[in-house]
Motif scaffolding. Sequence first.
Motif, PDB file in Angstrom:
ATOM      1  N   TRP A  14       0.848  -1.051  -0.048  1.00 38.21           N
ATOM      2  CA  TRP A  14       0.090   0.104   0.098  1.00 38.21           C
ATOM      3  C   TRP A  14       0.987   0.771  -0.209  1.00 38.21           C
ATOM      4  N   ARG A  44      -0.479  11.984 -10.150  1.00 41.67           N
ATOM      5  CA  ARG A  44      -1.405  11.545 -11.850  1.00 41.67           C
ATOM      6  C   ARG A  44       0.310  10.050 -12.032  1.00 41.67           C
ATOM      7  N   CYS A  78       0.366   7.347  -9.593  1.00 40.78           N
ATOM      8  CA  CYS A  78      -1.041   5.831  -9.220  1.00 40.78           C
ATOM      9  C   CYS A  78      -1.052   5.470 -10.382  1.00 40.78           C
ATOM     10  N   ALA A  79      -0.316   5.900 -11.887  1.00 44.02           N
ATOM     11  CA  ALA A  79      -0.778   4.984 -12.715  1.00 44.02           C
ATOM     12  C   ALA A  79       0.255   4.413 -12.349  1.00 44.02           C
ATOM     13  N   CYS A 135       1.035   2.687  -9.594  1.00 45.20           N
ATOM     14  CA  CYS A 135       1.213   1.763  -8.450  1.00 45.20           C
ATOM     15  C   CYS A 135      -0.620   0.721  -9.515  1.00 45.20           C
ATOM     16  N   VAL A 136      -0.910   1.347 -10.648  1.00 45.72           N
ATOM     17  CA  VAL A 136      -2.033   0.403 -10.613  1.00 45.72           C
ATOM     18  C   VAL A 136      -0.967  -0.524 -12.151  1.00 45.72           C
ATOM     19  N   GLN A 137      -0.650  -0.358 -12.688  1.00 42.96           N
ATOM     20  CA  GLN A 137       0.805  -0.810 -13.643  1.00 42.96           C
ATOM     21  C   GLN A 137       1.226  -2.272 -12.756  1.00 42.96           C
ATOM     22  N   ASP A 138       1.669  -2.060 -11.543  1.00 42.44           N
ATOM     23  CA  ASP A 138       2.269  -2.643 -10.576  1.00 42.44           C
ATOM     24  C   ASP A 138       1.657  -3.314  -9.310  1.00 42.44           C
ATOM     25  N   LYS A 139       0.271  -3.513  -9.469  1.00 48.13           N
ATOM     26  CA  LYS A 139      -0.594  -4.148  -8.743  1.00 48.13           C
ATOM     27  C   LYS A 139      -0.354  -3.373  -7.109  1.00 48.13           C
ATOM     28  N   ASN A 142      -1.610  -1.156  -3.946  1.00 50.08           N
ATOM     29  CA  ASN A 142      -2.670  -0.232  -3.392  1.00 50.08           C
ATOM     30  C   ASN A 142      -1.723   0.925  -3.149  1.00 50.08           C
ATOM     31  N   ILE A 143      -2.804   2.211  -4.015  1.00 46.27           N
ATOM     32  CA  ILE A 143      -3.516   2.990  -3.332  1.00 46.27           C
ATOM     33  C   ILE A 143      -4.186   3.670  -2.219  1.00 46.27           C
ATOM     34  N   ARG A 182      -9.083   7.762  -7.969  1.00 46.90           N
ATOM     35  CA  ARG A 182      -7.695   7.205  -7.558  1.00 46.90           C
ATOM     36  C   ARG A 182      -7.149   8.222  -6.382  1.00 46.90           C
TER      37      ARG A 182
END
Length: 200
Positions: A82, A96, A99-100, A102-106, A108-109, A179
């Motif tokens: 996280w 941005r 967060c992008a 984080c989404v790519q690397d799975k 959590n935010i 996000r």
Amino acid sequence: MITSRKKRPLDRSSATLRDATLIVVASEGSITEKVYFDHFGDTRVQVKTLPSFGGRSSPEHVLSNLKKFSSEYDLGEGDELWLVIDVDRWTLASLRTVCAACVQDKINIAVSNPCFELWLCLHLEGELPDFKDTEQLTRLLRAELGSFNKNKYDAEKLVRNVRTAIKRAKSLDRKQAARWPDRPGSHVYKLVTSIVKKYR
């Protein structure tokens, strides 16, 4: 469980099960978040906080800190990473980008707007005023807890009301898929909900 020669970063001093779920929290702050999250965890779940030190608290540095930890230790399939950051000091472009990633690397935010102190205030009893800035939130915490600074405060008292905080944060969250909150609010409730569920 992922097998490797890397050590599994569990606290062996607390009769922890070998396969306890690990939740790793990389935070923007150096102490405030750690003081809070140190009050969570049992034999089924452990929470490890990675604070930021030496002025390296930008979202990019926090993410780098989390990735470094992840690469050095043996993390299981049920473990969670996280990123806990605020919006009050950073540009939208920085948020941005991170967060992008984080989404790519799975990863959590859990972003707070304007700051983590808002999440802490959501634990307080009674009606809450409109949230304007970090200074106002700090004054409110100080008034309700008797004293408050980022290095030392009564986190145990706050954690007792964690379900109230989760409920309040959800009510503030108009766009749960976003996000980060676009108005005062905190997605830390998503992280804490994940922790609490694992106690069962």
